[in-house]
Design a protein around this motif. Sequence first.
Motif, PDB file in Angstrom:
ATOM      1  N   UNK A 141     -16.144 -16.324 -16.353  1.00  0.00           N
ATOM      2  CA  UNK A 141     -15.858 -15.644 -15.091  1.00  0.00           C
ATOM      3  C   UNK A 141     -15.915 -14.124 -15.211  1.00  0.00           C
ATOM      4  N   UNK A 142     -15.937 -13.611 -16.429  1.00  0.00           N
ATOM      5  CA  UNK A 142     -15.898 -12.165 -16.608  1.00  0.00           C
ATOM      6  C   UNK A 142     -16.654 -11.766 -17.864  1.00  0.00           C
ATOM      7  N   UNK A 143     -17.400 -10.668 -17.767  1.00  0.00           N
ATOM      8  CA  UNK A 143     -18.092 -10.122 -18.932  1.00  0.00           C
ATOM      9  C   UNK A 143     -17.087  -9.267 -19.710  1.00  0.00           C
ATOM     10  N   UNK A 144     -16.806  -9.648 -20.956  1.00  0.00           N
ATOM     11  CA  UNK A 144     -15.789  -8.912 -21.720  1.00  0.00           C
ATOM     12  C   UNK A 144     -16.004  -9.134 -23.212  1.00  0.00           C
ATOM     13  N   UNK A 145     -15.282  -8.342 -23.999  1.00  0.00           N
ATOM     14  CA  UNK A 145     -15.238  -8.486 -25.466  1.00  0.00           C
ATOM     15  C   UNK A 145     -16.611  -8.370 -26.120  1.00  0.00           C
ATOM     16  N   UNK A 146     -17.425  -7.456 -25.618  1.00  0.00           N
ATOM     17  CA  UNK A 146     -18.737  -7.198 -26.227  1.00  0.00           C
ATOM     18  C   UNK A 146     -18.788  -5.802 -26.861  1.00  0.00           C
ATOM     19  N   UNK A 147     -17.644  -5.161 -27.010  1.00  0.00           N
ATOM     20  CA  UNK A 147     -17.608  -3.761 -27.435  1.00  0.00           C
ATOM     21  C   UNK A 147     -18.275  -3.531 -28.794  1.00  0.00           C
ATOM     22  N   UNK A 148     -18.167  -4.482 -29.715  1.00  0.00           N
ATOM     23  CA  UNK A 148     -18.715  -4.282 -31.062  1.00  0.00           C
ATOM     24  C   UNK A 148     -20.151  -4.754 -31.216  1.00  0.00           C
ATOM     25  N   UNK A 149     -20.719  -5.342 -30.179  1.00  0.00           N
ATOM     26  CA  UNK A 149     -22.087  -5.873 -30.267  1.00  0.00           C
ATOM     27  C   UNK A 149     -23.092  -4.827 -29.800  1.00  0.00           C
ATOM     28  N   UNK A 150     -23.077  -3.676 -30.420  1.00  0.00           N
ATOM     29  CA  UNK A 150     -23.916  -2.555 -29.979  1.00  0.00           C
ATOM     30  C   UNK A 150     -25.385  -2.739 -30.319  1.00  0.00           C
ATOM     31  N   UNK A 151     -25.702  -3.732 -31.159  1.00  0.00           N
ATOM     32  CA  UNK A 151     -27.109  -3.986 -31.500  1.00  0.00           C
ATOM     33  C   UNK A 151     -27.722  -5.079 -30.640  1.00  0.00           C
ATOM     34  N   UNK A 152     -26.975  -5.546 -29.646  1.00  0.00           N
ATOM     35  CA  UNK A 152     -27.432  -6.675 -28.836  1.00  0.00           C
ATOM     36  C   UNK A 152     -28.727  -6.317 -28.118  1.00  0.00           C
ATOM     37  N   UNK A 153     -29.692  -7.239 -28.214  1.00  0.00           N
ATOM     38  CA  UNK A 153     -31.016  -7.048 -27.613  1.00  0.00           C
ATOM     39  C   UNK A 153     -31.195  -7.932 -26.388  1.00  0.00           C
ATOM     40  N   UNK A 165     -20.615  -7.113 -12.389  1.00  0.00           N
ATOM     41  CA  UNK A 165     -21.249  -6.577 -13.597  1.00  0.00           C
ATOM     42  C   UNK A 165     -20.330  -5.501 -14.159  1.00  0.00           C
ATOM     43  N   UNK A 166     -19.880  -5.693 -15.395  1.00  0.00           N
ATOM     44  CA  UNK A 166     -18.948  -4.733 -15.996  1.00  0.00           C
ATOM     45  C   UNK A 166     -18.988  -4.862 -17.516  1.00  0.00           C
ATOM     46  N   UNK A 167     -18.457  -3.822 -18.160  1.00  0.00           N
ATOM     47  CA  UNK A 167     -18.300  -3.817 -19.632  1.00  0.00           C
ATOM     48  C   UNK A 167     -19.617  -4.019 -20.382  1.00  0.00           C
ATOM     49  N   UNK A 168     -20.691  -3.442 -19.862  1.00  0.00           N
ATOM     50  CA  UNK A 168     -21.990  -3.539 -20.554  1.00  0.00           C
ATOM     51  C   UNK A 168     -22.616  -2.159 -20.782  1.00  0.00           C
ATOM     52  N   UNK A 169     -21.960  -1.106 -20.320  1.00  0.00           N
ATOM     53  CA  UNK A 169     -22.574   0.222 -20.388  1.00  0.00           C
ATOM     54  C   UNK A 169     -22.776   0.710 -21.822  1.00  0.00           C
ATOM     55  N   UNK A 170     -22.074   0.125 -22.766  1.00  0.00           N
ATOM     56  CA  UNK A 170     -22.208   0.553 -24.174  1.00  0.00           C
ATOM     57  C   UNK A 170     -23.386  -0.122 -24.872  1.00  0.00           C
ATOM     58  N   UNK A 171     -24.028  -1.072 -24.225  1.00  0.00           N
ATOM     59  CA  UNK A 171     -25.128  -1.814 -24.851  1.00  0.00           C
ATOM     60  C   UNK A 171     -26.435  -1.041 -24.667  1.00  0.00           C
ATOM     61  N   UNK A 172     -26.533   0.073 -25.326  1.00  0.00           N
ATOM     62  CA  UNK A 172     -27.679   0.970 -25.137  1.00  0.00           C
ATOM     63  C   UNK A 172     -28.980   0.397 -25.693  1.00  0.00           C
ATOM     64  N   UNK A 173     -28.926  -0.639 -26.563  1.00  0.00           N
ATOM     65  CA  UNK A 173     -30.138  -1.251 -27.112  1.00  0.00           C
ATOM     66  C   UNK A 173     -30.523  -2.537 -26.386  1.00  0.00           C
TER      67      UNK A 173
END
Length: 596
Positions: A141-153, A165-173
Amino acid sequence: MKTTMSSLSAFGDSSIQTPSKSRIRQGCHSAGPNVSGDHIHLASSSMPSFPILQRSSEEKILYSDRLTLERQKLTVCPIIDGEEHLRLLNFQHNFITRIQNISNLQRLIFLDLYDNQIEEISGLSTLRSLRVLLLGKNRIKKISNLENLKSLDVLDLHGNQITKIENVSHLCDLRVLNLARNLLSHVDNLNGLDSLTELNLRHNQITFVRDVDNLPCLQRLFLSFNNISTFESVCCLADSSSLSDITFDGNPIAQESWYKHTILQNMMQLRQLDMKRVTEEERRMASVVAKKEEEKKRESYKQSLLKEKKRLTINNVARKWDLQQHRIPNIAPNQDRKVSDSSQDPSQLHGSTVSAFPEETGSLDSGLTNALQGLSVTDTHLVEVDGDTLSLYGSGALESLDRNWSVQTAGMVTTVSFTFIEFDEIVQVLPKLKIKFPNSLVTQNDMIMAERLFGILAHVASSELPQYRMISILGDARKKQFRYLLETKGKKPGLVNEENSDSKRLVGENTNRAMLNYTTRDFYNERLEEIKEKKKFCKMYMEDLVKEATEINMKNEALQKLWPQMFIELVRDAVIEIRNKNSYMKLCLQQITDQK
C-alpha cells in the motif's frame, strides 16, 4: 539485464521474468518444503517457522550465483546459509507475506518476489548492491524502506494498492519504474529520478500529471486507461525534451476530436503515440490545425477583452451621468448590450476602459497590446460601430463625429444612438450627422419615440434654434413645408381660404412632426394644472356618488327590517277604519269635500 529491460517496454504490466525457468532449474529439481530433490533440500531448523535451504555441491557449482524457488507454496522466506555469493533470487508465485532472511545476501543484484502476498516493503536495507527489485502483484500500500537501495535500476511495483508516489527521489540511478494497476490518482514527487527512462502508469485512476518535465532522461511514458480528460492536466509533458513514446489510449482525452493534433503540436519530439509511429504528414496536419485553433483562441480572447473594456467604460459613463443628475451613485454592473467591432479596429475605441488581465497580456499580439496601453478605469466615454449603428456613450464621445471616418464605415451607418448625453449637447452636433453619415435615416418609429421623450422641449427646438440651423437638419420635402409655414405664419385667419387653411394645417402638422412636435414648458405646466383640476373634480364627484349610494343602501336595509311590522300596522288600520261602514263612508265623503 537486457532481458529484464525489454520486458517493461510497451505494455509492461506483467512482471519482469527471470532467465528461462528451464535453464535455471536444470540442477534444481525441487525446492519446496514438502518436495525432496537430488540437489536442494529444505530442512527443519531450530526455528520451526523458517526452513533451511540446502543445495548440493553440484548445484552450487553449476548455478553458483542464482537460485529459483518459484511455485513452491512458500509462506515465508527460507533461511539461506552459505549462499552469500548469490546474485539472483527468484521467489515468484508463492504465498510469502514478509521479506525475511535475505539480509546476508549482500551481493544480490536481482530479487524477484512477483505474485506473493507481501504487504510492506522491508528487510532490504542491507542489499546495497540490488539493482532489480520485482514486487509486482502483491498487497503493498505504500512505497517505503528503499533508502539504502541507491543502486536500484529497475523497480516493479505493478498490481499493488499504492495510492501515492513517494520515497523514491533518492533513486538517482533508477531507469525503469512500473506502477501500473495501482490506485494512483495523480502523478508527482518525481524529482530526483534523473536516470529514469521508462515510467509505466497504466490502469490507475490518474487525473493529472506533474513533475514529469523534470525528468531529463525520460523517453517512454505509459498513461493508458486512466481518467485524464484535458490536455491542461498533463501540460507539463509539453516541456519535456526527452519524451519519444507516450500512450493515452483508454483515457477520456483520447475520445476528443482535437486529441491527436493537440498532442503532436505540443510534443513535436514524439516518435510514437499510443504505440503507433508518428508520420511527418500527421505532424504537418497537426501543425495546421493547431495554428487555426490558436488563431481562433486569440480572436476569442480579443473579443472577450474588448467586451470587458466596453462593460467597464459604460459603467463609468453611467456613474458620471448619475452624479450629474444628482442621483445616488450606486450603479449596478451594466446590462448586456450588443457589441461588435467588426467594422472598427480596436484602436478606434476612444476612451474605453480596459480590464486588467496580467497573466494573459503576454499572449496578445503587439497591435492589441498597443491599443490597450494608457487606458484607465476613469475613462468616461465610448464610441463603437455595431453593424449599421453608431453608438455614442458619454458627452466625450461626441468629439468622434469630427474624425475622418472611412467612406465604407460612414456609408454603412444608418442609425446613431446617443446614451448618457445631455440633449443640449446632442442638438449642437445634429447638423454634422447628415454630412458625416449620408445614409442615416429618421424612421417613423424614431419620431414617435422622440415625441414621447422630448415633447417638453418643443419650445427649445422651434424657437431657440436659428431658422437656418433648423432647415439644415430637415429633408428637402420638409424644408419646403417649413418655409411655407413661415410664409403663412403672419397672415390673418380671415384672409386664408378653406383650402389654404387645410393645407396650412397639414403642413403645420408635418413640420411639427419633423421638429419632433415639441410643446412649450408653460403649455405643459398649464396642461398639468388642468389635469390636476380634472382629477380633483372627478375624485369629489365619485366621493359624492359613493356617499349617496351608501345612504340609499342603509335606508334600504332599514326598510327591509321594518317592513313586516309596518305591513301589519297598515292592515290593522285598514280593518279598523272600515269596521263601521257608515262612519267610514262619511269620513271618505268628508275627505273628498276637503280636497275640493
